[in-house]
Structures are given as structure tokens and as C-alpha cells.
Design a protein around this motif. Structure first.
Motif, short mmCIF file in Angstrom:
data_model
loop_
_atom_site.label_atom_id
_atom_site.label_comp_id
_atom_site.label_asym_id
_atom_site.label_seq_id
_atom_site.Cartn_x
_atom_site.Cartn_y
_atom_site.Cartn_z
N ASN A 80 0.84 -1.20 0.00
CA ASN A 80 0.00 0.00 0.00
C ASN A 80 0.88 1.25 0.00
N VAL A 81 0.54 2.23 -0.83
CA VAL A 81 1.28 3.49 -0.92
C VAL A 81 0.28 4.63 -0.83
N GLN A 82 0.62 5.68 -0.08
CA GLN A 82 -0.27 6.82 0.04
C GLN A 82 0.54 8.11 -0.12
N ASP A 83 0.16 8.96 -1.07
CA ASP A 83 0.84 10.24 -1.25
C ASP A 83 0.51 11.19 -0.10
N ASN A 84 1.36 12.21 0.04
CA ASN A 84 1.09 13.22 1.05
C ASN A 84 -0.23 13.94 0.72
N ARG A 85 -1.00 14.20 1.75
CA ARG A 85 -2.26 14.91 1.54
C ARG A 85 -2.01 16.42 1.55
N GLN A 86 -2.71 17.13 0.69
CA GLN A 86 -2.64 18.58 0.70
C GLN A 86 -3.75 19.16 1.56
N SER A 87 -3.40 20.21 2.28
CA SER A 87 -4.38 20.88 3.13
C SER A 87 -5.42 21.58 2.27
N THR A 88 -6.61 21.74 2.83
CA THR A 88 -7.67 22.46 2.11
C THR A 88 -7.64 23.96 2.39
N ASP A 98 1.58 20.67 1.75
CA ASP A 98 1.46 19.21 1.96
C ASP A 98 1.34 18.91 3.45
N ILE A 99 0.25 19.34 4.04
CA ILE A 99 -0.01 19.15 5.47
C ILE A 99 -1.44 18.64 5.63
N GLN A 100 -1.59 17.53 6.31
CA GLN A 100 -2.94 16.98 6.51
C GLN A 100 -3.75 17.89 7.42
#
Length: 396
Positions: A134-142, A176-178
Motif C-alpha cells: 500500500n502506498v499513500q501520497d502526502n495529503r494537501q491541506s484544504t 502538503d499538510i494533513q
């Protein structure tokens, strides 16, 4: 006459707790009710985890292979031959076996197979690893944007980034901050704000079960009280987590129904009735209880009105039309699966309130279900609770 479980375990403790022992009937054909298996096998290996996770046991008796489905288990440690010996006692779904002429079941090899056997299963990096590959990219803040001060001569100490105009117009690149859960409506409502609902919100379906977890140990009704107390006193009892709907931190032996200030003037109540017209009892009622929405109430069965069968939940309380002296209770009949009461006669009926009716659920991952009829030991209090067929704590 067959041995009771207590008599069988007494013989095991005194003769061979370090061997496999079968609890069976003394008439032909033989019926097996359970058996004991020591936690240390013939090779000196500790099989505790294997015996704890087993759902069935495969065993060869008198040359025939049998599969026994486990219904319950308890562990016991005794002193035998100068050593402490621990074994598990399994109660199973009774099964008839082929017997020898002398009605003695023989286990020639003393080999038993517990199913499932997960002692050698590798999870991390193996076929059962759910996160493998499983691979997950960094999430971008809204709502958090990148400020490019690092591009300005002089470094981070400069006052304004070069993309200050994009930041003001909310068009700058997202960071790139959740996002924090504290900015999510679903999280805030569920944990802090709350979302009031009741059964009518979902077209009559009850909302989720609420309760408190505690540690307890379940025993079938066939296990004698003496054997349960021996387990408690010897500290060999095995506790697991359960869910209690009690208003208190721990479930306890229930109180008797308590008389309220209200009564039903016309006692004949059909099973289809979901509203009760009530009046206030005459005389001094200062020690009687009031009825509130959400209370669990009951009324006495038949003419004597001395036994209680049906429980009802009060969903709403409203004044009766054209008579200010009367009150109408809108109720849910057969609460918690209780059977209909016997209210066929026309006598007036007092209404009683259940102070703290409790139901016990066993937990299994993301699924819960009511426990079977039997007894449950509460770890923190050592109380032995009686559980009926509706998974409710009852008073005997």
C-alpha cells in the motif's frame, strides 16, 4: 448416572491433570460432554495461546476421528506431583462416540489438534499483511498554503513572501499538510457538539447501543457456583471485555421494580396498544417515583399483579385531551425483546419503574451481540450475575 462437571474436575485434579481427560456418560452409546487438555504438550511446548484461540478440537478416540465444537472454556491450575499443572476444561456440543465393550473411551496417542492453529502464521510482510504494497501520497491541506519566503534574499526573516498576492486571493499552492480533525464537521459534531437523535429520527429504528466496557468471565448455566467461586479464589479465572448498558460504571445484581405515582385506570391492554392513559395514585405518594421520557416501566401480570413479564420504554409524555387530571404515555412495547404481558382483565394497574435494567453484550471486533443464558463474573466486584435468554441481568 453421569458425573457432573464439578465431580469430573475433582477426579482430574486428583489423578492426572497433566493428561487429556474425557468427560462422558456412563451408558452405551457413550456421549462426550467435554474434556481437559494440559497447556504443556508432550514436547514441553506451552500451548496456552493455541488453546485460547481454538474453536474446535479434532481427536482420535477408539480408532475413530471426531471433531468437537467448543462451547466454553476455563483454565485451572492445581498442584500435582509437587508441581503446578495448568489445564483447560472445554465444554463442547455433546456428541455420541463409538465405544468399546467396557464403555471406556481410549485415546491411544493422546494427540489433539486445535483449529484454527495460527501459532506459525506470519502477518508482517506475509500474505496476511493487509498493508503490504500500500502506498499513500502526502495529503494537501484544504486551507493552509505555501509561503515562499525561502526564495527571498535574506531568508526566512523577510517580512512578506513573494507570493503574498496569491495568498491574499487564496490561489497560492496548498501545503502538503494533513488537515486537523478539529476542523472537520463530522469529527467536531461526533465528539464535541453532539447530534441529538432518537428512534423516530430514523423511522422507528433504535439508535446505536450505548454502554460502558468492563472485564468479566462467562460461564454456562451448567457450571456449578462452587466451581465458579473456586476459579475466583484461585485467581485462575480468564477475563475478557464486555459491554454493559448499565447506568453505573459496572453491572450489578438488579433491583426490584419500584412503584411510581401513576396507574392505568383501565387494566385491559391489547398487544396492539402503544399509549397508556394514566392517573395519579390517591393518598400519600411522596415516596413513589415520577415517570420521565426514556424510563423503562412495567406492570403486574394477570389479576394478582405480582409478577412482571413485559418491559416498556416511555417515548413521550403528553396531557390527555379534555381532562387535565390524566396523562398519556406513548410507549414502545416489548422493550429489549421481552414478551407481551398478560393484561386481559379490566382491573386498574399500578405502574412500576425499572431502576437500572442492564443488558450485557460480548465484543468481537466491530460486531457486538448479546451473551447467551448463563452467569457472568464481574472482575472488579466478583459479583456473579445471572443472565437470561435476552442477555439481560436478572434477579433470581
Amino acid at each position: 448416572m453421569s458425573l457432573t462437571s464439578t465431580e469430573f474436575l475433582t477426579i482430574v485434579d486428583q489423578t492426572q491433570p497433566d493428561s487429556v481427560n474425557i468427560w462422558y456418560s456412563d451408558t452405551d452409546p457413550l456421549t462426550v460432554f467435554g474434556f481437559t487438555i494440559p497447556v504443556v504438550d508432550q514436547n514441553g511446548n506451552d500451548s496456552t495461546q493455541l488453546l485460547l484461540s481454538a474453536q474446535q478440537i479434532n481427536m482420535t478416540i477408539n480408532g475413530y476421528n471426531y471433531t468437537f465444537v467448543i462451547q466454553s472454556r476455563i483454565s485451572k491450575t492445581v498442584t500435582f506431583g509437587g508441581n503446578n499443572v495448568t489445564y483447560y476444561f472445554f465444554e463442547i456440543t455433546p456428541i455420541v462416540i463409538d465405544s468399546l465393550a467396557d464403555n471406556t473411551p481410549i485415546i491411544l496417542s493422546q494427540i489433539v489438534i486445535a483449529v484454527p492453529d495460527i501459532t506459525n502464521t506470519t502477518f508482517f510482510g506475509g500474505d496476511y499483511d493487509a498493508l503490504l504494497n500500500n502506498v499513500q501520497d502526502n495529503r494537501q491541506s484544504t486551507n493552509i498554503m505555501v509561503a515562499d519566503r525561502y526564495k527571498i534574499k535574506g531568508g526566512p526573516g523577510s517580512l512578506n513572501p513573494t507570493n503574498i498576492d496569491d495568498i491574499i486571493t487564496l490561489t497560492a499552492q496548498k501545503a502538503d499538510i494533513q488537515d486537523s480533525n478539529y476542523s472537520t464537521t463530522g469529527w467536531i459534531n461526533g465528539r464535541y457538539e453532539g447530534t441529538p437523535t432518537d428512534s423516530r429520527t430514523y423511522g422507528g429504528l433504535d439508535s446505536a447501543i450505548t454502554g460502558k466496557t468492563f472485564e468479566g468471565s462467562y460461564f454456562p448455566s451448567s457450571i456449578a457456583t462452587e466451581a465458579i467461586n473456586n476459579q475466583i479464589s484461585s485467581s485462575t479465572i480468564i477475563y475478557t471485555e464486555y459491554l454493559s448498558t448499565s447506568q453505573d460504571d459496572l453491572p450489578s445484581i438488579p433491583e426490584d421494580p419500584v412503584l411510581t405515582k401513576s396507574y392505568v385506570q383501565i387494566g385491559a391492554i391489547a398487544n396492539s396498544i402503544t399509549s397508556l392513559t394514566t392517573a395519579v395514585l390517591p393518598g400519600d405518594i411522596s415516596t413513589y417515583l415520577d415517570i420521565f421520557i426514556g424510563d423503562i416501566i412495567t406492570m403486574g401480570d394477570g389479576l394478582p399483579q405480582t409478577t412482571f413479564t413485559e418491559y416498556m420504554r416511555v417515548d413521550n409524555i403528553r396531557p390527555a385531551p379534555f381532562n387535565s387530571q390524566l396523562t398519556i404515555l406513548d410507549i414502545t412495547r416489548r422493550w429489549n425483546g421481552s414478551p407481551f404481558g398478560t393484561f386481559l382483565d379490566s382491573n386498574a394497574r399500578s405502574i412500576y419503574k425499572i431502576p437500572n435494567l442492564t443488558k450485557i453484550y460480548q465484543l468481537g471486533g466491530n460486531k457486538i451481540q448479546g451473551i447467551s443464558k448463563g452467569r457472568l463474573v464481574v472482575k472488579d466486584t466478583s459479583d456473579i450475575l445471572i443472565i437470561d435468554g435476552l442477555a439481560q441481568v436478572v434477579k433470581v
